[in-house]
Design a protein around this motif. Sequence first.
Motif, short mmCIF file in Angstrom:
data_model
loop_
_atom_site.label_atom_id
_atom_site.label_comp_id
_atom_site.label_asym_id
_atom_site.label_seq_id
_atom_site.Cartn_x
_atom_site.Cartn_y
_atom_site.Cartn_z
N GLN A 20 -7.72 1.72 0.97
CA GLN A 20 -7.71 2.72 -0.10
C GLN A 20 -7.06 2.19 -1.38
O GLN A 20 -7.51 2.51 -2.49
CB GLN A 20 -6.96 3.98 0.36
N TYR A 21 -6.03 1.36 -1.25
CA TYR A 21 -5.25 0.94 -2.41
C TYR A 21 -5.54 -0.49 -2.85
O TYR A 21 -4.87 -1.02 -3.74
CB TYR A 21 -3.75 1.12 -2.12
N TYR A 42 -4.58 -0.27 3.20
CA TYR A 42 -4.89 -1.23 2.14
C TYR A 42 -6.32 -1.02 1.65
O TYR A 42 -6.61 -1.28 0.47
CB TYR A 42 -4.69 -2.65 2.66
N TYR A 82 -5.94 -1.16 -6.63
CA TYR A 82 -4.68 -1.08 -7.37
C TYR A 82 -3.82 -2.31 -7.14
O TYR A 82 -3.05 -2.72 -8.02
CB TYR A 82 -3.93 0.19 -6.97
N TYR A 83 -3.94 -2.94 -5.97
CA TYR A 83 -3.20 -4.17 -5.73
C TYR A 83 -3.77 -5.31 -6.58
O TYR A 83 -3.03 -6.17 -7.08
CB TYR A 83 -3.24 -4.54 -4.25
N LEU A 138 2.38 1.44 -3.62
CA LEU A 138 1.40 1.84 -4.63
C LEU A 138 1.03 3.31 -4.47
O LEU A 138 0.95 4.06 -5.46
CB LEU A 138 0.16 0.97 -4.51
N GLY A 139 0.79 3.74 -3.24
CA GLY A 139 0.41 5.13 -3.01
C GLY A 139 1.46 6.09 -3.50
O GLY A 139 1.15 7.13 -4.12
N TYR A 155 -0.99 4.94 4.57
CA TYR A 155 -1.43 4.27 3.34
C TYR A 155 -2.19 3.00 3.72
O TYR A 155 -1.59 1.97 4.03
CB TYR A 155 -0.23 3.94 2.46
N TYR A 215 -2.26 2.74 -13.37
CA TYR A 215 -1.22 1.80 -12.97
C TYR A 215 -0.18 1.66 -14.08
O TYR A 215 1.04 1.66 -13.83
CB TYR A 215 -1.85 0.44 -12.64
N SER A 227 0.83 -1.20 0.00
CA SER A 227 0.00 0.00 0.00
C SER A 227 0.87 1.25 0.00
O SER A 227 0.55 2.24 -0.68
CB SER A 227 -0.93 0.00 1.22
#
Length: 400
Positions: free
Chosen positions: A271-272, A269, A275-276, A253-254, A267, A377, A250
Amino acid sequence: MTIQSLVNQLQDIIIKAFTPIPYYSIEEGIRFLFPACNTVSGGTLFAGTYSEWKTLCSNHQLQLDCTYLISITNEKPYELVCPDTQLNVLFIGAPINIIRKRLTLLFMEMNEQLHYNDISTQYIAFWDDIISFALTDRTQILQRFDDFPFPLHKHIACIVARPVISSLNSYEIQKIQNGLQDFFPNINLFYTGAEWIVLYSQTKDTSDILDFSYDSFSALLEQYQLDAGISYSCQIPELLRTLYITASISIELGKKLSITPYTKRIYTYHQYNPYYVIHLCSQKFTELHNTDNLIYLTHPDITRLYYYDLENNSNLLDVLFAYISYGKNLTLTAQQLYMHRNTVLKKLKKIEEFLEHKLDYDTDQLLLLLSCIILKYQIYYTHRPLQDFFTEGIANDETE
C-alpha cells in the motif's frame, strides 16, 4: 527465581512474609513438609499445612537456608511468626492444593522463559548481523537458518509488530510474545527490546498477500495495542535487511501521512510503496539541491490547484487526484470521496475553468498522480507545507 520474585508473584495470597534471606534461588522444585528431610541444599522450597508447620517447629526439624510456604485458614496473626532468622517463611491464605498449583505454573513459566531467553539471544545475534551488514553471504545466512527452532520456507516476508506504548513491563512483553506465537505457530519470531520481528515464510508464491487471515491478525494487534508493517515476500535471504526496512517504514509512512491502512493496524508495503519511492527521492533531492522544497518535482497544475485550495478553503486537488486515480470513472470517484456524482462533475468543471484547459491528461496522468503523492508527502511527512516556501519567496521579494 529468587525468594523476592516468588513473593511478588504470590503477593495476592500472602498474608505475612518473613524473608531474612531473599537472595536464594529456588530452582529445585517443591517438597512436602512431611516426611521431614534432613539432607537438603540451601534454597529448597517446602510447602505444607499450618499444623504440619507447628509440628516441625516443635520437633526442631526446620532446615536452615530454606523457604517454607505455609497454608493457613483461620490462624490468628500473632501466631504467624518466624522461629529463625536463617530461613524464609511465607504464610499463604489459600489451601495447600492451590499453593502447589500456583507454584507448578510458576516453575513451568520460568522454564519456558529460560528457553525463550536462549532462543531470543540467538535471534538477536543473527538480526544484529543482518542489520549491520556483517552477514550478507547467502550460504552463511542459510547455515544460520538451520539453527532456528522452525524451518524457513522458500518465500520469506518480514513482519514488524510495534507497540503503540513503548514502555512495556516484562509481563506484558511475555503476554504479547505468547499471543504472537499462538497466532504464528511454528514461525520464527522474537522481541528486539523495542518491537517484534516475525520471519514469516511460506511455500506458496504471492504478489502481496501472505497465507494468514489479515482480519484475525488485525484483531490480535488491536488486543495488544500493536501496529504491524508487512514487507513483500522474497526468495533472496540476503535481502532480509531490505524486507525489514520496507516493513518498518510502512508503519511510519502510514501514520505520518495519515493514510488509513486497508486493514486496521496492518501497514503493508504494497500500500505504501509509492510513498517510499518518494521518500527516497526526497532524500536524494535534498542532498543534490540543498533544499527540501519538492515543488520542483511536481506538475505545475497540481501546484496551482494546491494554492487555490489553500486560498479558497476548497478541495479541488483531492477531487482531481481521485478522478485520475480511478481512471476518470465518475462513479468510483464519487464513491471514494463520498460525494454525489453531480457534485464531482461540478468540481471537475471548476478545475477546468481555473486551469483554463480540459482535463485530457492522456500523457501526463502518471506525472499528475506522482505529483499529488509528492505534495502529500511534502505536507505531512516533512512538515513543510508549500505555503512555507511561498511565504519565504514573498519575504525575499519584499526585502529586495
